[in-house]
Design a protein around this motif. Structure first.
Motif, PDB file in Angstrom:
ATOM      1  N   LEU A 187      10.246   5.916  16.495  1.00  0.00           N
ATOM      2  CA  LEU A 187       9.962   4.847  15.533  1.00  0.00           C
ATOM      3  C   LEU A 187       8.531   4.959  15.011  1.00  0.00           C
ATOM      4  CD1 LEU A 187      11.667   1.700  17.122  1.00  0.00           C
ATOM      5  CD2 LEU A 187      12.461   3.029  15.188  1.00  0.00           C
ATOM      6  N   GLU A 188       7.620   5.424  15.860  1.00  0.00           N
ATOM      7  CA  GLU A 188       6.232   5.604  15.427  1.00  0.00           C
ATOM      8  C   GLU A 188       6.106   6.727  14.392  1.00  0.00           C
ATOM      9  OE1 GLU A 188       4.318   6.266  19.164  1.00  0.00           O
ATOM     10  OE2 GLU A 188       3.884   4.136  19.498  1.00  0.00           O
ATOM     11  N   LEU A 189       6.986   7.718  14.493  1.00  0.00           N
ATOM     12  CA  LEU A 189       6.954   8.846  13.556  1.00  0.00           C
ATOM     13  C   LEU A 189       7.621   8.510  12.228  1.00  0.00           C
ATOM     14  CD1 LEU A 189       8.062  11.765  15.934  1.00  0.00           C
ATOM     15  CD2 LEU A 189       5.753  11.362  15.078  1.00  0.00           C
ATOM     16  N   THR A 223      -0.840  -1.323  10.458  1.00  0.00           N
ATOM     17  CA  THR A 223      -1.979  -1.057   9.561  1.00  0.00           C
ATOM     18  C   THR A 223      -1.766   0.106   8.591  1.00  0.00           C
ATOM     19  OG1 THR A 223      -2.953   0.340  11.276  1.00  0.00           O
ATOM     20  CG2 THR A 223      -3.667  -1.968  11.231  1.00  0.00           C
ATOM     21  N   SER A 224      -0.651   0.809   8.673  1.00  0.00           N
ATOM     22  CA  SER A 224      -0.432   1.975   7.820  1.00  0.00           C
ATOM     23  C   SER A 224      -0.377   1.573   6.345  1.00  0.00           C
ATOM     24  CB  SER A 224       0.877   2.653   8.225  1.00  0.00           C
ATOM     25  OG  SER A 224       1.231   3.640   7.294  1.00  0.00           O
ATOM     26  N   PHE A 225      -0.817   2.510   5.457  1.00  0.00           N
ATOM     27  CA  PHE A 225      -0.747   2.226   4.011  1.00  0.00           C
ATOM     28  C   PHE A 225       0.706   2.067   3.566  1.00  0.00           C
ATOM     29  CE2 PHE A 225       0.470   6.625   3.663  1.00  0.00           C
ATOM     30  CZ  PHE A 225       1.143   6.721   2.459  1.00  0.00           C
ATOM     31  N   TRP A 226       1.611   2.721   4.297  1.00  0.00           N
ATOM     32  CA  TRP A 226       3.038   2.688   3.957  1.00  0.00           C
ATOM     33  C   TRP A 226       3.781   1.895   5.015  1.00  0.00           C
ATOM     34  CZ3 TRP A 226       6.506   3.653   0.275  1.00  0.00           C
ATOM     35  CH2 TRP A 226       7.856   3.842   0.617  1.00  0.00           C
ATOM     36  N   LYS A 227       4.542   0.912   4.574  1.00  0.00           N
ATOM     37  CA  LYS A 227       5.382   0.155   5.500  1.00  0.00           C
ATOM     38  C   LYS A 227       6.763   0.816   5.533  1.00  0.00           C
ATOM     39  CE  LYS A 227       2.056  -2.735   6.090  1.00  0.00           C
ATOM     40  NZ  LYS A 227       1.225  -2.523   7.270  1.00  0.00           N
ATOM     41  N   PRO A 228       7.127   1.467   6.651  1.00  0.00           N
ATOM     42  CA  PRO A 228       8.414   2.167   6.720  1.00  0.00           C
ATOM     43  C   PRO A 228       9.577   1.240   6.360  1.00  0.00           C
ATOM     44  CG  PRO A 228       7.080   2.708   8.619  1.00  0.00           C
ATOM     45  CD  PRO A 228       6.364   1.607   7.904  1.00  0.00           C
ATOM     46  N   GLU A 229      10.482   1.777   5.539  1.00  0.00           N
ATOM     47  CA  GLU A 229      11.607   0.976   5.042  1.00  0.00           C
ATOM     48  C   GLU A 229      12.901   1.350   5.747  1.00  0.00           C
ATOM     49  OE1 GLU A 229      11.840   1.211   0.781  1.00  0.00           O
ATOM     50  OE2 GLU A 229       9.687   0.900   0.518  1.00  0.00           O
ATOM     51  N   VAL A 230      13.819   0.387   5.793  1.00  0.00           N
ATOM     52  CA  VAL A 230      15.156   0.634   6.338  1.00  0.00           C
ATOM     53  C   VAL A 230      16.137   0.600   5.172  1.00  0.00           C
ATOM     54  CG1 VAL A 230      16.918  -0.098   7.993  1.00  0.00           C
ATOM     55  CG2 VAL A 230      14.494  -0.497   8.499  1.00  0.00           C
ATOM     56  N   GLN A 231      16.881   1.686   5.007  1.00  0.00           N
ATOM     57  CA  GLN A 231      17.845   1.792   3.909  1.00  0.00           C
ATOM     58  C   GLN A 231      19.262   1.899   4.477  1.00  0.00           C
ATOM     59  OE1 GLN A 231      17.374   2.376   0.379  1.00  0.00           O
ATOM     60  NE2 GLN A 231      15.148   2.209   0.363  1.00  0.00           N
ATOM     61  N   LEU A 232      20.220   1.333   3.754  1.00  0.00           N
ATOM     62  CA  LEU A 232      21.633   1.437   4.138  1.00  0.00           C
ATOM     63  C   LEU A 232      22.329   2.382   3.165  1.00  0.00           C
ATOM     64  CD1 LEU A 232      22.530  -2.355   4.730  1.00  0.00           C
ATOM     65  CD2 LEU A 232      21.661  -0.704   6.385  1.00  0.00           C
ATOM     66  N   ILE A 233      23.052   3.384   3.712  1.00  0.00           N
ATOM     67  CA  ILE A 233      23.739   4.342   2.843  1.00  0.00           C
ATOM     68  C   ILE A 233      25.127   4.690   3.378  1.00  0.00           C
ATOM     69  CG2 ILE A 233      21.545   5.431   2.148  1.00  0.00           C
ATOM     70  CD1 ILE A 233      22.529   7.877   3.942  1.00  0.00           C
ATOM     71  N   ILE A 248      11.374   7.741  -1.375  1.00  0.00           N
ATOM     72  CA  ILE A 248      10.519   8.891  -1.046  1.00  0.00           C
ATOM     73  C   ILE A 248       9.535   9.169  -2.186  1.00  0.00           C
ATOM     74  CG2 ILE A 248      10.519  11.398  -0.632  1.00  0.00           C
ATOM     75  CD1 ILE A 248      13.235  10.964   0.860  1.00  0.00           C
ATOM     76  N   GLU A 249       9.998   9.017  -3.427  1.00  0.00           N
ATOM     77  CA  GLU A 249       9.105   9.218  -4.573  1.00  0.00           C
ATOM     78  C   GLU A 249       7.976   8.174  -4.590  1.00  0.00           C
ATOM     79  OE1 GLU A 249      11.875   9.514  -8.000  1.00  0.00           O
ATOM     80  OE2 GLU A 249      10.883  11.460  -8.290  1.00  0.00           O
ATOM     81  N   ARG A 250       8.323   6.919  -4.231  1.00  0.00           N
ATOM     82  CA  ARG A 250       7.300   5.865  -4.146  1.00  0.00           C
ATOM     83  C   ARG A 250       6.265   6.206  -3.077  1.00  0.00           C
ATOM     84  NH1 ARG A 250       9.024   1.497  -2.024  1.00  0.00           N
ATOM     85  NH2 ARG A 250      11.274   1.782  -2.167  1.00  0.00           N
ATOM     86  N   TYR A 251       6.769   6.676  -1.928  1.00  0.00           N
ATOM     87  CA  TYR A 251       5.868   7.064  -0.831  1.00  0.00           C
ATOM     88  C   TYR A 251       4.911   8.159  -1.310  1.00  0.00           C
ATOM     89  CZ  TYR A 251       4.244   9.355   3.425  1.00  0.00           C
ATOM     90  OH  TYR A 251       3.454   9.930   4.398  1.00  0.00           O
ATOM     91  N   ARG A 252       5.488   9.175  -1.968  1.00  0.00           N
ATOM     92  CA  ARG A 252       4.670  10.303  -2.398  1.00  0.00           C
ATOM     93  C   ARG A 252       3.605   9.873  -3.408  1.00  0.00           C
ATOM     94  NH1 ARG A 252       6.439  15.919  -5.468  1.00  0.00           N
ATOM     95  NH2 ARG A 252       4.793  17.198  -4.602  1.00  0.00           N
ATOM     96  N   LYS A 253       3.988   9.006  -4.326  1.00  0.00           N
ATOM     97  CA  LYS A 253       3.062   8.513  -5.358  1.00  0.00           C
ATOM     98  C   LYS A 253       1.885   7.782  -4.696  1.00  0.00           C
ATOM     99  CE  LYS A 253       3.073   5.842  -9.679  1.00  0.00           C
ATOM    100  NZ  LYS A 253       2.225   4.674  -9.372  1.00  0.00           N
ATOM    101  N   GLU A 254       2.209   6.875  -3.756  1.00  0.00           N
ATOM    102  CA  GLU A 254       1.158   6.124  -3.064  1.00  0.00           C
ATOM    103  C   GLU A 254       0.281   7.045  -2.219  1.00  0.00           C
ATOM    104  OE1 GLU A 254       2.338   2.551  -0.938  1.00  0.00           O
ATOM    105  OE2 GLU A 254       3.945   2.186  -2.387  1.00  0.00           O
ATOM    106  N   ALA A 255       0.923   8.004  -1.516  1.00  0.00           N
ATOM    107  CA  ALA A 255       0.181   8.921  -0.639  1.00  0.00           C
ATOM    108  C   ALA A 255      -0.740   9.845  -1.439  1.00  0.00           C
ATOM    109  CB  ALA A 255       1.146   9.737   0.208  1.00  0.00           C
ATOM    110  N   LEU A 256      -0.311  10.226  -2.655  1.00  0.00           N
ATOM    111  CA  LEU A 256      -1.149  11.056  -3.523  1.00  0.00           C
ATOM    112  C   LEU A 256      -2.327  10.249  -4.061  1.00  0.00           C
ATOM    113  CD1 LEU A 256       1.469  13.127  -5.577  1.00  0.00           C
ATOM    114  CD2 LEU A 256      -0.406  14.088  -4.234  1.00  0.00           C
TER     115      LEU A 256
END
Length: 322
Positions: A187-189, A223-233, A248-256
């Motif tokens: 979960l930490e990863l 405290t992470s810049f990204w709050k991990p999300e839970v998705q249903l598929i 994933i695209e949102r994550y990449r945009k924020e991380a960049l």
């Protein structure tokens, strides 16, 4: 062997040249290892332009079905997808047990996809030692999404997390039951937990599971810049596969934007270098003629209780340095 491999063919996207280059990288021969590193150095400036996604999950969670659905969706959006699936190795032959091309038949037939099952060959946690180099080759060949699938056991998740930009954990809709058994470290990863097989009678259960995981992730990632999300598929019904990519695209945009992606890759490369130093010292140590002669003698002394493991190890190091 590399004389047959032209880096220009790899840069043009030749799957045949790419497959040959990966075979060269996976070779254990010293001359092949040197040739492979020379090839990598030439291609390094053309790499690094992909998003690297690690995918893990317990057996039966539907990793292959998800990767095939996800890969085909990405290709439909104009992406080129490489799947590096790390197979468990046979303890007898050292070869791959699972055949990923048979598990992802539609994806493997698409010209915009490249699937490479690699036997783990006993490396730590079942992760192929050459996966990082293979990812670099795939990026140079023009694959802009690299999916790295783990065998989903033990240490392999930590190994894969150390070489990807985004780490996705697939789960089943089992509400709190699975949460009790899941390792906190996973979960930490996780950058996201994706609950698969949300179809039929499992929809209500999946919503309960989502609530459980969302609560757990808020505690673990305060405290992470990204709050991990839970998705249903549902991979079978292709439901919300686009939502996973949008996340994933949102994550990449924020991380960049905040420099996190550059920082992450820099740290990964530094850690990788340190690990390789340790591995190369071990190889050179075992090849040293004096060490080869003295090691069995010292092993016998340790076994018989005539010396301590520390003193024996110290003797070996002194021989090597001399």
């Amino acid at each position: 062997m590399s004389k047959e491999i032209n880096e220009k063919d790899i840069l043009k996207g030749s799957r045949r040249a790419l497959a040959k280059a990966i075979t060269l990288i996976e070779s254990k021969r010293e001359d092949h290892r040197i040739e492979a590193q020379e090839l990598l150095e030439k291609l390094l400036p053309k790499s690094g332009n992909s998003i690297r996604i690690g995918i893990t999950g317990t057996p039966g969670v539907g990793k292959s079905t998800f990767i095939e659905s996800f890969g085909l969706y990405l290709i439909s959006k104009g992406h080129r997808v490489a799947v590096l699936a790390v197979d468990p190795s046979s303890p007898i032959s050292g070869g791959s047990i699972m055949g990923d091309k048979t598990r992802m038949e539609k994806l493997s037939q698409d010209d915009s996809a490249f699937i490479r099952p690699s036997p783990s060959s006993g490396s730590l946690g079942g992760v192929a030692t050459k996966t990082r180099e293979t990812a670099i080759l795939c990026e140079a060949a023009g694959y802009d999404v690299i999916l790295i699938e783990t065998v989903g056991v033990g240490q392999s998740e930590f190994e894969v997390a150390s070489m990807v930009d985004f780490f996705l954990v697939l789960m089943l809709p089992n509400a709190g039951d699975e949460l009790q058994g899941i390792k906190k470290g996973i979960l930490e990863l996780a950058d996201s937990i994706v609950i698969n097989k949300v179809d039929g009678d499992s929809v209500n259960l999946a919503n309960q599971t989502k609530a459980h995981y969302s609560g757990a992730l808020q505690i673990i990632h305060p405290t992470s810049f990204w709050k991990p999300e839970v998705q249903l598929i549902s991979s079978l019904e292709n439901r919300n596969i686009d939502g996973v990519w949008e996340m994933i695209e949102r994550y990449r945009k924020e991380a960049l934007e905040n420099g996190e992606l550059h920082q992450k890759r820099t740290k990964q490369n530094r850690d990788w270098m340190h690990k390789l130093i340790a591995e190369l010292i071990d190889i050179k140590l075992k090849q040293h003629p004096d060490v080869k002669e003295e090691l069995p003698v010292l092993l016998d002394k340790v076994t018989e209780g005539k010396t301590t493991p520390y003193l024996a190890a110290n003797n070996i190091i002194n021989l090597f340095l001399k």
